[in-house]
Design a protein around this motif. Structure first.
Motif, PDB file in Angstrom:
ATOM      1  N   ALA A 157       0.868  -1.185   0.000  1.00 58.27           N
ATOM      2  CA  ALA A 157       0.000   0.000   0.000  1.00 58.27           C
ATOM      3  C   ALA A 157       0.897   1.224   0.000  1.00 58.27           C
ATOM      4  O   ALA A 157       1.826   1.321   0.789  1.00 58.27           O
ATOM      5  CB  ALA A 157      -0.906   0.011   1.222  1.00 58.27           C
ATOM      6  N   LEU A 205       1.390  -0.441  -9.685  1.00 53.12           N
ATOM      7  CA  LEU A 205      -0.042  -0.138  -9.559  1.00 53.12           C
ATOM      8  C   LEU A 205      -0.789  -0.445 -10.859  1.00 53.12           C
ATOM      9  O   LEU A 205      -1.901  -0.995 -10.824  1.00 53.12           O
ATOM     10  CB  LEU A 205      -0.228   1.338  -9.172  1.00 53.12           C
ATOM     11  CG  LEU A 205       0.220   1.688  -7.737  1.00 53.12           C
ATOM     12  CD1 LEU A 205       0.413   3.188  -7.579  1.00 53.12           C
ATOM     13  CD2 LEU A 205      -0.780   1.172  -6.702  1.00 53.12           C
ATOM     14  N   GLU A 246      -2.910  -3.072  -9.067  1.00 55.43           N
ATOM     15  CA  GLU A 246      -3.804  -2.362  -8.140  1.00 55.43           C
ATOM     16  C   GLU A 246      -5.225  -2.912  -8.216  1.00 55.43           C
ATOM     17  O   GLU A 246      -5.863  -2.876  -9.275  1.00 55.43           O
ATOM     18  CB  GLU A 246      -3.821  -0.860  -8.447  1.00 55.43           C
ATOM     19  CG  GLU A 246      -4.619  -0.073  -7.407  1.00 55.43           C
ATOM     20  CD  GLU A 246      -4.630   1.427  -7.693  1.00 55.43           C
ATOM     21  OE1 GLU A 246      -5.050   2.168  -6.790  1.00 55.43           O
ATOM     22  OE2 GLU A 246      -4.230   1.849  -8.794  1.00 55.43           O
ATOM     23  N   ASN A 247      -5.705  -3.443  -7.093  1.00 57.43           N
ATOM     24  CA  ASN A 247      -7.079  -3.975  -6.964  1.00 57.43           C
ATOM     25  C   ASN A 247      -7.431  -4.984  -8.058  1.00 57.43           C
ATOM     26  O   ASN A 247      -8.576  -5.051  -8.506  1.00 57.43           O
ATOM     27  CB  ASN A 247      -8.105  -2.826  -6.990  1.00 57.43           C
ATOM     28  CG  ASN A 247      -7.860  -1.843  -5.862  1.00 57.43           C
ATOM     29  OD1 ASN A 247      -7.469  -2.245  -4.764  1.00 57.43           O
ATOM     30  ND2 ASN A 247      -8.067  -0.574  -6.124  1.00 57.43           N
ATOM     31  N   LYS A 304      -2.397  -8.202  -3.006  1.00 61.37           N
ATOM     32  CA  LYS A 304      -3.199  -7.037  -2.605  1.00 61.37           C
ATOM     33  C   LYS A 304      -2.354  -5.771  -2.721  1.00 61.37           C
ATOM     34  O   LYS A 304      -1.502  -5.508  -1.878  1.00 61.37           O
ATOM     35  CB  LYS A 304      -3.726  -7.229  -1.186  1.00 61.37           C
ATOM     36  CG  LYS A 304      -4.750  -8.368  -1.093  1.00 61.37           C
ATOM     37  CD  LYS A 304      -5.572  -8.280   0.156  1.00 61.37           C
ATOM     38  CE  LYS A 304      -6.624  -9.380   0.241  1.00 61.37           C
ATOM     39  NZ  LYS A 304      -7.693  -9.234  -0.727  1.00 61.37           N
ATOM     40  N   HIS A 309      -2.581  -1.686  -3.138  1.00 61.41           N
ATOM     41  CA  HIS A 309      -3.490  -0.545  -2.977  1.00 61.41           C
ATOM     42  C   HIS A 309      -2.711   0.761  -3.036  1.00 61.41           C
ATOM     43  O   HIS A 309      -1.610   0.848  -2.504  1.00 61.41           O
ATOM     44  CB  HIS A 309      -4.190  -0.580  -1.608  1.00 61.41           C
ATOM     45  CG  HIS A 309      -4.942  -1.843  -1.336  1.00 61.41           C
ATOM     46  ND1 HIS A 309      -6.193  -2.095  -1.842  1.00 61.41           N
ATOM     47  CD2 HIS A 309      -4.596  -2.934  -0.605  1.00 61.41           C
ATOM     48  CE1 HIS A 309      -6.588  -3.290  -1.425  1.00 61.41           C
ATOM     49  NE2 HIS A 309      -5.646  -3.815  -0.680  1.00 61.41           N
ATOM     50  N   ARG A 310      -3.318   1.760  -3.630  1.00 66.44           N
ATOM     51  CA  ARG A 310      -2.775   3.118  -3.512  1.00 66.44           C
ATOM     52  C   ARG A 310      -3.148   3.650  -2.133  1.00 66.44           C
ATOM     53  O   ARG A 310      -2.342   4.210  -1.428  1.00 66.44           O
ATOM     54  CB  ARG A 310      -3.382   3.995  -4.600  1.00 66.44           C
ATOM     55  CG  ARG A 310      -2.573   5.213  -4.929  1.00 66.44           C
ATOM     56  CD  ARG A 310      -3.104   5.896  -6.159  1.00 66.44           C
ATOM     57  NE  ARG A 310      -3.183   5.015  -7.325  1.00 66.44           N
ATOM     58  CZ  ARG A 310      -2.967   5.400  -8.564  1.00 66.44           C
ATOM     59  NH1 ARG A 310      -2.653   6.648  -8.796  1.00 66.44           N
ATOM     60  NH2 ARG A 310      -3.060   4.558  -9.556  1.00 66.44           N
ATOM     61  N   TYR A 311      -4.407   3.449  -1.768  1.00 66.49           N
ATOM     62  CA  TYR A 311      -4.885   3.835  -0.434  1.00 66.49           C
ATOM     63  C   TYR A 311      -5.541   2.605   0.176  1.00 66.49           C
ATOM     64  O   TYR A 311      -6.305   1.915  -0.489  1.00 66.49           O
ATOM     65  CB  TYR A 311      -5.906   4.977  -0.523  1.00 66.49           C
ATOM     66  CG  TYR A 311      -5.392   6.162  -1.286  1.00 66.49           C
ATOM     67  CD1 TYR A 311      -4.458   7.029  -0.706  1.00 66.49           C
ATOM     68  CD2 TYR A 311      -5.824   6.423  -2.589  1.00 66.49           C
ATOM     69  CE1 TYR A 311      -3.963   8.115  -1.417  1.00 66.49           C
ATOM     70  CE2 TYR A 311      -5.335   7.514  -3.298  1.00 66.49           C
ATOM     71  CZ  TYR A 311      -4.409   8.356  -2.704  1.00 66.49           C
ATOM     72  OH  TYR A 311      -3.914   9.424  -3.401  1.00 66.49           O
ATOM     73  N   LEU A 312      -5.270   2.380   1.462  1.00 64.49           N
ATOM     74  CA  LEU A 312      -5.912   1.248   2.142  1.00 64.49           C
ATOM     75  C   LEU A 312      -7.379   1.555   2.364  1.00 64.49           C
ATOM     76  O   LEU A 312      -7.746   2.704   2.644  1.00 64.49           O
ATOM     77  CB  LEU A 312      -5.248   1.015   3.490  1.00 64.49           C
ATOM     78  CG  LEU A 312      -4.008   0.112   3.499  1.00 64.49           C
ATOM     79  CD1 LEU A 312      -3.457   0.029   4.905  1.00 64.49           C
ATOM     80  CD2 LEU A 312      -4.337  -1.279   2.993  1.00 64.49           C
ATOM     81  N   PRO A 313      -8.254   0.539   2.249  1.00 62.77           N
ATOM     82  CA  PRO A 313      -9.662   0.749   2.584  1.00 62.77           C
ATOM     83  C   PRO A 313      -9.803   1.269   4.020  1.00 62.77           C
ATOM     84  O   PRO A 313      -8.976   0.967   4.880  1.00 62.77           O
ATOM     85  CB  PRO A 313     -10.272  -0.651   2.452  1.00 62.77           C
ATOM     86  CG  PRO A 313      -9.329  -1.408   1.584  1.00 62.77           C
ATOM     87  CD  PRO A 313      -7.968  -0.830   1.825  1.00 62.77           C
TER      88      PRO A 313
END
Length: 352
Positions: A202, A214, A218-219, A225, A227-231
């Motif tokens: 991330a 990415l 990415e996703n 896994k 991610h650019r931003y974590l959920p």
């Protein structure tokens, strides 16, 4: 890690016996002279709670160390230049000016003043002196004085061979992001059988490598896994602890604090970088506890990691846990921790 009689053994080392012997010799004999000249905040000072925390941490620990520090320069094997590049960036550099001049002039003036006051710099042309910098601009600051760049030992996080890092003379040391100034709460993670995620990353777009990672991952995959931003509500460190492999791509510069974060949490680091010399590479056999993936192989990342057998992964993960002591930041320092590994790396270069 609390074992005071630790003896290095295992595949994590290039030569465990030789390391053990030279480490014990260092403990017996090694002496450092730290120049007292220079005023804080740029000298004798450095950040202790940031991505560049190792600068302040090392300067502080070295200056209060009784075993290795000598006040008699005639007894010294090396002379430490106690400036912080991170502090120069904060206090000397003119923000957004893109002008390294003020930083370089600070280094030039400091070394000129030492060379005129003491005989030690001139007699060796700086070869028995060392600087330490974790800031990305550490190598740039060293270019200010040709002898510093060419002859001295440069202890750098930004250990990039394409920018003149020389592994035979310079030292690569780890970037450790100490949010609170210490490592409490950062160390430890579950056993391999309780790590359900194959690989995790991330982080934002930063430098040339991450956009490729990415773009491909990415996703896009349940096992990898990225991610650019974590959920929301998902913890970065808990994800590392659930993962078998932690992806550590370079940003704008080659070093990444993710490598140490992975090691702290027992996650096998995956180094994605060009021209990077990992920390303490002359002692540690990185291939035994990490995976190096060339940038061009990013599209094949899952295949590369999935092809590592569970038996081999368990071996690597065990070695990550064993090697962790060499990356831990302790106050006061403990034998074989990151402070002592930096000293040992400098000691080795003075022996050779």
């Amino acid at each position: 890690v609390k074992d005071p009689d630790y003896v290095p053994v295992g595949a994590m080392y290039r030569n465990a016996d030789a390391f053990h012997r030279s480490y014990l010799e260092m403990e017996k004999h090694f002496k450092i002279f730290i120049y007292k000249e220079g005023d804080p905040p740029v000298f004798h000072n450095g950040p202790c709670k940031s991505i560049y925390a190792m600068e302040g941490n090392f300067i502080h620990m070295a200056e209060i160390n009784k075993r290795f520090c000598t006040r008699d320069p005639r007894k010294a094997h090396v002379f430490f230049l106690p400036f912080s590049v991170a502090m120069m960036v904060q206090y000397v550099y003119v923000r957004d000016s893109h002008d390294f001049g003020p930083i370089k002039r600070t280094v030039i003036d400091y070394i000129d003043s030492l060379a005129s006051k003491y005989p030690y710099w001139n007699r060796s042309s700086g070869a028995d002196h060392f600087m330490l910098a974790c800031h990305d601009w550490g190598p740039e600051a060293s270019l200010a004085v040709p002898q510093l760049r060419r002859n001295s030992i440069r202890v750098l996080c930004n250990a990039n061979t394409s920018e003149g890092f020389d592994p035979s003379r310079d030292v690569s040391f780890p970037e450790v992001n100490l949010h609170t100034g210490g490592i409490r709460g950062l160390i430890g993670g579950p056993s391999p059988s309780r790590r359900s995620i194959l690989a995790f990353f991330a982080g934002g777009v930063h430098g040339p490598i991450r956009p490729i990672l990415l773009q491909h991952w990415e996703n896009k995959d349940e096992d990898v896994k990225v991610h650019r931003y974590l959920p929301r509500g998902v913890s970065y460190y808990s994800m590392m602890r659930k993962s078998k492999f932690c992806i550590c791509p370079s940003g704008y510069e080659v070093a990444s604090p993710r490598i140490v974060e992975a090691i702290y949490t027992g996650c096998v680091p995956v180094l994605i970088s060009d021209h990077y010399v990992p920390p303490f590479s002359d002692i540690l056999n990185w291939r035994s506890f990490s995976v190096e993936v060339p940038v061009r192989e990013i599209p094949n990342l899952k295949r590369i990691l999935a092809s590592i057998s569970s038996r081999q992964y368990i071996r690597m993960q065990r070695r990550v846990v064993q090697v962790r002591r060499h990356f831990e930041v302790n106050s006061p320092p403990k034998r074989y921790d990151v402070f002592h590994m930096i000293l040992h790396s400098v000691w080795l270069r003075r022996l050779n």
